[in-house]
Design an enzyme around this catalytic site. Structure first.
Site, mmCIF file in Angstrom:
data_model
loop_
_atom_site.group_PDB
_atom_site.id
_atom_site.type_symbol
_atom_site.label_atom_id
_atom_site.label_comp_id
_atom_site.label_asym_id
_atom_site.label_seq_id
_atom_site.Cartn_x
_atom_site.Cartn_y
_atom_site.Cartn_z
ATOM 1 N N TYR A 259 -1.233 -11.185 5.164
ATOM 2 C CA TYR A 259 -1.332 -9.781 5.554
ATOM 3 C C TYR A 259 -2.712 -9.522 6.143
ATOM 4 O O TYR A 259 -3.715 -9.582 5.440
ATOM 5 C CB TYR A 259 -1.082 -8.916 4.315
ATOM 6 C CG TYR A 259 -0.882 -7.439 4.565
ATOM 7 C CD1 TYR A 259 -1.030 -6.868 5.824
ATOM 8 C CD2 TYR A 259 -0.540 -6.592 3.517
ATOM 9 C CE1 TYR A 259 -0.844 -5.510 6.033
ATOM 10 C CE2 TYR A 259 -0.340 -5.230 3.713
ATOM 11 C CZ TYR A 259 -0.498 -4.699 4.968
ATOM 12 O OH TYR A 259 -0.323 -3.353 5.171
ATOM 13 N N SER B 232 4.621 2.177 7.263
ATOM 14 C CA SER B 232 4.718 3.229 6.251
ATOM 15 C C SER B 232 5.682 4.328 6.646
ATOM 16 O O SER B 232 6.474 4.806 5.821
ATOM 17 C CB SER B 232 3.333 3.851 6.020
ATOM 18 O OG SER B 232 2.401 2.896 5.619
ATOM 19 N N ASP C 249 1.964 1.436 12.835
ATOM 20 C CA ASP C 249 3.086 2.321 13.170
ATOM 21 C C ASP C 249 2.926 2.958 14.553
ATOM 22 O O ASP C 249 3.902 3.159 15.268
ATOM 23 C CB ASP C 249 3.202 3.443 12.137
ATOM 24 C CG ASP C 249 3.491 2.951 10.740
ATOM 25 O OD1 ASP C 249 3.184 1.779 10.443
ATOM 26 O OD2 ASP C 249 4.017 3.735 9.929
ATOM 27 N N GLU C 250 1.677 3.308 14.888
ATOM 28 C CA GLU C 250 1.406 3.980 16.160
ATOM 29 C C GLU C 250 1.542 3.039 17.359
ATOM 30 O O GLU C 250 1.513 3.497 18.508
ATOM 31 C CB GLU C 250 -0.011 4.569 16.164
ATOM 32 C CG GLU C 250 -0.285 5.582 15.059
ATOM 33 C CD GLU C 250 -0.851 4.950 13.801
ATOM 34 O OE1 GLU C 250 -1.551 5.648 13.056
ATOM 35 O OE2 GLU C 250 -0.592 3.743 13.563
ATOM 36 N N GLY D 64 2.230 -4.303 12.289
ATOM 37 C CA GLY D 64 2.129 -3.368 11.181
ATOM 38 C C GLY D 64 1.475 -2.041 11.498
ATOM 39 O O GLY D 64 1.273 -1.237 10.599
ATOM 40 N N THR E 70 -1.497 -5.946 10.900
ATOM 41 C CA THR E 70 -1.826 -4.532 11.019
ATOM 42 C C THR E 70 -3.212 -4.387 11.630
ATOM 43 O O THR E 70 -4.139 -3.863 11.023
ATOM 44 C CB THR E 70 -1.740 -3.840 9.642
ATOM 45 O OG1 THR E 70 -0.480 -4.170 9.052
ATOM 46 C CG2 THR E 70 -1.813 -2.332 9.783
ATOM 47 N N LYS F 223 1.895 -10.390 8.532
ATOM 48 C CA LYS F 223 2.012 -8.953 8.785
ATOM 49 C C LYS F 223 0.707 -8.551 9.453
ATOM 50 O O LYS F 223 -0.352 -8.560 8.830
ATOM 51 C CB LYS F 223 2.241 -8.191 7.479
ATOM 52 C CG LYS F 223 2.436 -6.689 7.646
ATOM 53 C CD LYS F 223 2.801 -6.055 6.283
ATOM 54 C CE LYS F 223 3.128 -4.573 6.430
ATOM 55 N NZ LYS F 223 1.930 -3.736 6.577
ATOM 56 N N SER G 224 0.830 -1.208 0.000
ATOM 57 C CA SER G 224 0.000 0.000 0.000
ATOM 58 C C SER G 224 0.862 1.255 0.000
ATOM 59 O O SER G 224 0.641 2.182 -0.780
ATOM 60 C CB SER G 224 -0.916 0.006 1.225
ATOM 61 O OG SER G 224 -1.666 -1.169 1.289
ATOM 62 N N THR G 225 1.866 1.291 0.882
ATOM 63 C CA THR G 225 2.749 2.457 0.961
ATOM 64 C C THR G 225 3.517 2.662 -0.327
ATOM 65 O O THR G 225 3.797 3.797 -0.721
ATOM 66 C CB THR G 225 3.735 2.292 2.134
ATOM 67 O OG1 THR G 225 3.001 1.979 3.312
ATOM 68 C CG2 THR G 225 4.546 3.554 2.356
#
Length: 308
Positions: free
Chosen positions: A140, A210, A193-194, A191, A168, A166, A51-52
């Site tokens: 994923y 990302s 980031d925060e 996955g 997320t 992965k 996606s990124t």
């Protein structure tokens, strides 16, 4: 062929951006520079054309080209995971075979989306992809394509060559459960980031995200802090990262990541439509928000905040 085993693929793994030029063409020179910059920053691998990487805005041939360029530039220094997902199993298998021949170390894919596929359709999709090459497959779990329940993750893990996920999603107890119930060698990559700190606390083998292209130094520090047991340091860096991410999400954040890399001297190029690049006015607004974050925390050692 591949240089790393799946159990070697750990640590901080940027979901790599794909630089485009002003005319939306893949920019090989910028891509090579970005790869070298991030390796110098200490990242442990790359996740391509997801996606990124704006993979779904590219043709299959363009995606193959990106993989070839990155594998060539990496030259065996770190592991490379190629995202080969598409709605069509046939297209995904073609991308998987090309990635294998190019020399990636693992393949990954979102589940087929758009139509509401049944679990059996999704299971067969991963079974077909996993059987198309000898490479390990990383499934994923991502909200954009529909989240799996834990029981279905366990079912997917029974497919030969499915060696990891992965993850997320925010139910991080399932990361620990996967390691406990599926096995220590079933690789789990957090996955969100925060929530990198939370993912690592819950035994994730690595983090894929990302913003790691823009904040590689921050996330390498977080990873190293956790490994060293310096949890308060990791928590502070995570808070700073969250503030930067939230400021970036007010815009098309892939454009923010690419602009920020330019500020740091490693030009990430442009996004491809329908995403919008930042205007000069928007760039200044983002910089202003980043300066406020820098001043709020009194930090001087984060590259993107030093660059403005």
């Amino acid at each position: 062929m591949s240089n790393f085993k799946i159990t070697d693929i750990v640590g901080v793994i940027p979901a790599l951006i794909t630089p485009f030029d002003e005319n939306e063409n893949f920019d090989e020179g910028r891509m090579r520079n970005v790869v070298d910059f991030l390796i110098e920053e200490g990242v442990h691998g790359f996740y391509l054309t997801g996606s990124t990487g704006e993979g779904f805005l590219m043709t299959p041939d363009e995606r193959k080209k990106v993989v070839k360029v990155v594998v060539d530039q990496v030259n065996g220094r770190v592991p490379v995971i190629a995202h080969i997902g598409a709605i069509s199993t046939k297209i995904s298998i073609d991308l998987a075979k090309d990635a294998y021949e190019t020399g990636v170390d693992a393949i990954s894919s979102v589940p087929p989306f758009y139509w509401k596929f049944k679990d059996n359709n999704i299971f067969k999709y991963y079974e077909d992809l996993s059987g198309s090459t000898p490479l390990p497959m990383i499934v994923y779990n991502v909200p954009l394509a529909g989240l799996f329940g834990f029981d279905f993750i366990k079912r997917l893990s029974t497919i030969e060559n499915v060696k990891g996920i992965k993850y997320t999603a925010y139910t991080h107890q399932d990361i620990h459960k996967a390691k406990a119930q599926i096995g220590k060698d079933f690789m789990v990559y957090s996955g969100a980031d925060e929530m990198a700190v939370s993912g690592l606390f819950n035994e994730a083998d690595g983090i894929i995200g990302s913003f790691y292209s823009m904040l590689a130094d921050v996330y390498v520090d977080i990873y190293n802090n956790i490994k060293a047991g310096e949890f308060s340091k990791a928590q502070i860096k995570q808070k700073i990262a969250v503030d930067i991410i939230e400021a970036s999400l007010k815009y098309d954040y892939y454009a923010v990541i690419k602009a920020a890399m330019k500020w740091m001297g490693f030009d990430g190029g442009y996004v491809r439509r329908p995403f919008n690049n930042l205007s000069s006015c928007e760039e200044e607004k983002v910089k202003d928000e980043f300066r406020k974050i820098r001043d709020r925390y009194g930090v001087e050692d984060i590259r993107v905040l030093k660059s403005i």
